[in-house]
Write a protein that holds these residues in place. Structure first.
Motif, mmCIF file in Angstrom:
data_model
loop_
_atom_site.group_PDB
_atom_site.id
_atom_site.type_symbol
_atom_site.label_atom_id
_atom_site.label_comp_id
_atom_site.label_asym_id
_atom_site.label_seq_id
_atom_site.Cartn_x
_atom_site.Cartn_y
_atom_site.Cartn_z
ATOM 1 N N THR A 116 4.665 -0.498 12.836
ATOM 2 C CA THR A 116 4.354 0.980 12.157
ATOM 3 C C THR A 116 5.365 0.882 11.061
ATOM 4 O OG1 THR A 116 3.597 1.598 14.162
ATOM 5 C CG2 THR A 116 4.363 3.293 12.402
ATOM 6 N N VAL A 117 4.839 1.083 9.791
ATOM 7 C CA VAL A 117 5.892 1.229 8.413
ATOM 8 C C VAL A 117 6.021 2.811 8.736
ATOM 9 C CG1 VAL A 117 5.843 0.895 6.023
ATOM 10 C CG2 VAL A 117 4.592 -0.620 7.550
ATOM 11 N N ILE A 118 7.535 2.717 8.439
ATOM 12 C CA ILE A 118 8.272 4.174 8.477
ATOM 13 C C ILE A 118 8.465 4.535 7.013
ATOM 14 C CG2 ILE A 118 10.186 5.596 9.071
ATOM 15 C CD1 ILE A 118 10.642 3.634 11.367
ATOM 16 N N THR A 119 7.846 5.592 6.526
ATOM 17 C CA THR A 119 7.808 5.971 5.181
ATOM 18 C C THR A 119 8.869 7.201 4.801
ATOM 19 O OG1 THR A 119 6.047 7.063 5.259
ATOM 20 C CG2 THR A 119 5.803 4.889 4.659
ATOM 21 N N SER A 120 9.019 7.465 3.666
ATOM 22 C CA SER A 120 9.797 8.602 3.216
ATOM 23 C C SER A 120 9.086 8.893 1.728
ATOM 24 C CB SER A 120 11.154 8.387 3.210
ATOM 25 O OG SER A 120 11.777 9.633 2.536
ATOM 26 N N ILE B 20 11.257 2.713 4.536
ATOM 27 C CA ILE B 20 12.504 2.893 5.278
ATOM 28 C C ILE B 20 12.680 2.049 6.379
ATOM 29 C CG2 ILE B 20 13.182 5.262 4.126
ATOM 30 C CD1 ILE B 20 12.583 6.530 6.764
ATOM 31 N N GLY B 21 11.759 1.634 6.836
ATOM 32 C CA GLY B 21 11.984 0.831 8.121
ATOM 33 C C GLY B 21 10.585 0.426 8.820
ATOM 34 N N VAL B 22 10.540 -0.512 9.831
ATOM 35 C CA VAL B 22 9.572 -1.003 10.415
ATOM 36 C C VAL B 22 9.553 -0.962 11.679
ATOM 37 C CG1 VAL B 22 7.614 -2.960 10.564
ATOM 38 C CG2 VAL B 22 8.598 -2.487 8.255
ATOM 39 N N ALA C 265 0.854 -1.067 -0.163
ATOM 40 C CA ALA C 265 -0.127 0.025 -0.123
ATOM 41 C C ALA C 265 0.783 1.304 -0.001
ATOM 42 C CB ALA C 265 -1.103 0.062 1.152
ATOM 43 N N VAL C 266 1.769 1.159 0.658
ATOM 44 C CA VAL C 266 2.724 2.363 0.824
ATOM 45 C C VAL C 266 3.232 2.602 -0.536
ATOM 46 C CG1 VAL C 266 5.043 3.244 1.570
ATOM 47 C CG2 VAL C 266 3.234 2.321 3.302
ATOM 48 N N LYS C 267 3.911 1.484 -0.989
ATOM 49 C CA LYS C 267 4.406 1.626 -2.851
ATOM 50 C C LYS C 267 3.501 2.082 -3.597
ATOM 51 C CE LYS C 267 8.045 -1.618 -1.928
ATOM 52 N NZ LYS C 267 8.725 -2.961 -2.326
ATOM 53 N N ARG C 268 2.172 1.843 -3.527
ATOM 54 C CA ARG C 268 1.328 1.988 -4.272
ATOM 55 C C ARG C 268 0.931 3.844 -4.195
ATOM 56 N NH1 ARG C 268 -1.615 -2.926 -3.460
ATOM 57 N NH2 ARG C 268 -2.817 -1.707 -1.655
ATOM 58 N N ALA C 269 1.117 4.103 -3.007
ATOM 59 C CA ALA C 269 0.875 5.525 -2.708
ATOM 60 C C ALA C 269 2.012 6.423 -3.155
ATOM 61 C CB ALA C 269 0.690 5.556 -1.303
ATOM 62 N N GLY C 270 3.048 5.786 -3.806
ATOM 63 C CA GLY C 270 4.332 6.542 -4.268
ATOM 64 C C GLY C 270 5.421 6.871 -3.406
ATOM 65 N N LEU C 271 5.150 6.227 -2.138
ATOM 66 C CA LEU C 271 6.211 6.318 -1.033
ATOM 67 C C LEU C 271 7.219 5.165 -0.970
ATOM 68 C CD1 LEU C 271 3.757 7.839 1.529
ATOM 69 C CD2 LEU C 271 5.257 9.119 0.373
#
Length: 66
Positions: free
Chosen positions: A34-38, A27-29, A18-24
Motif C-alpha cells: 500500500t502506497v502512503i500518500t500526502s 511518503i511511504g510504502v 500514478a500517485v505523482k501524476r495525481a499531484g500527491l
C-alpha cells in the motif's frame, strides 16, 4: 526463509508514478504494498529532534565496556 512480497518492483513503480501524476506525494510504502500518500511533501528537517539529542545513543545490547 522469508515470504515473497505481495507486489513486484514494477507494480510499485507504476503505483508511485500514478500517485505523482495525481499531484500527491509518496511518503511511504507499507509491507503489503500500500502506497502512503500526502497532499504536501514532508519537511525532512522536522524529523530531527530540536533539543540537541540527535547524537547516536548506544543500544542497551551493545557492549558498554570502553
Amino acid at each position: 526463509m522469508s515470504k515473497p512480497l505481495p507486489f513486484t518492483e514494477a507494480s510499485l513503480a507504476r503505483a508511485i508514478k500514478a500517485v505523482k501524476r495525481a499531484g500527491l506525494h509518496v511518503i511511504g510504502v507499507r509491507p503489503d504494498g500500500t502506497v502512503i500518500t500526502s497532499d504536501h511533501p514532508i519537511e525532512v528537517t522536522s524529523l530531527i529532534p530540536q533539543d540537541g539529542h540527535n547524537e547516536s545513543v548506544p543500544s542497551k545490547w551493545e557492549d558498554q565496556r570502553g
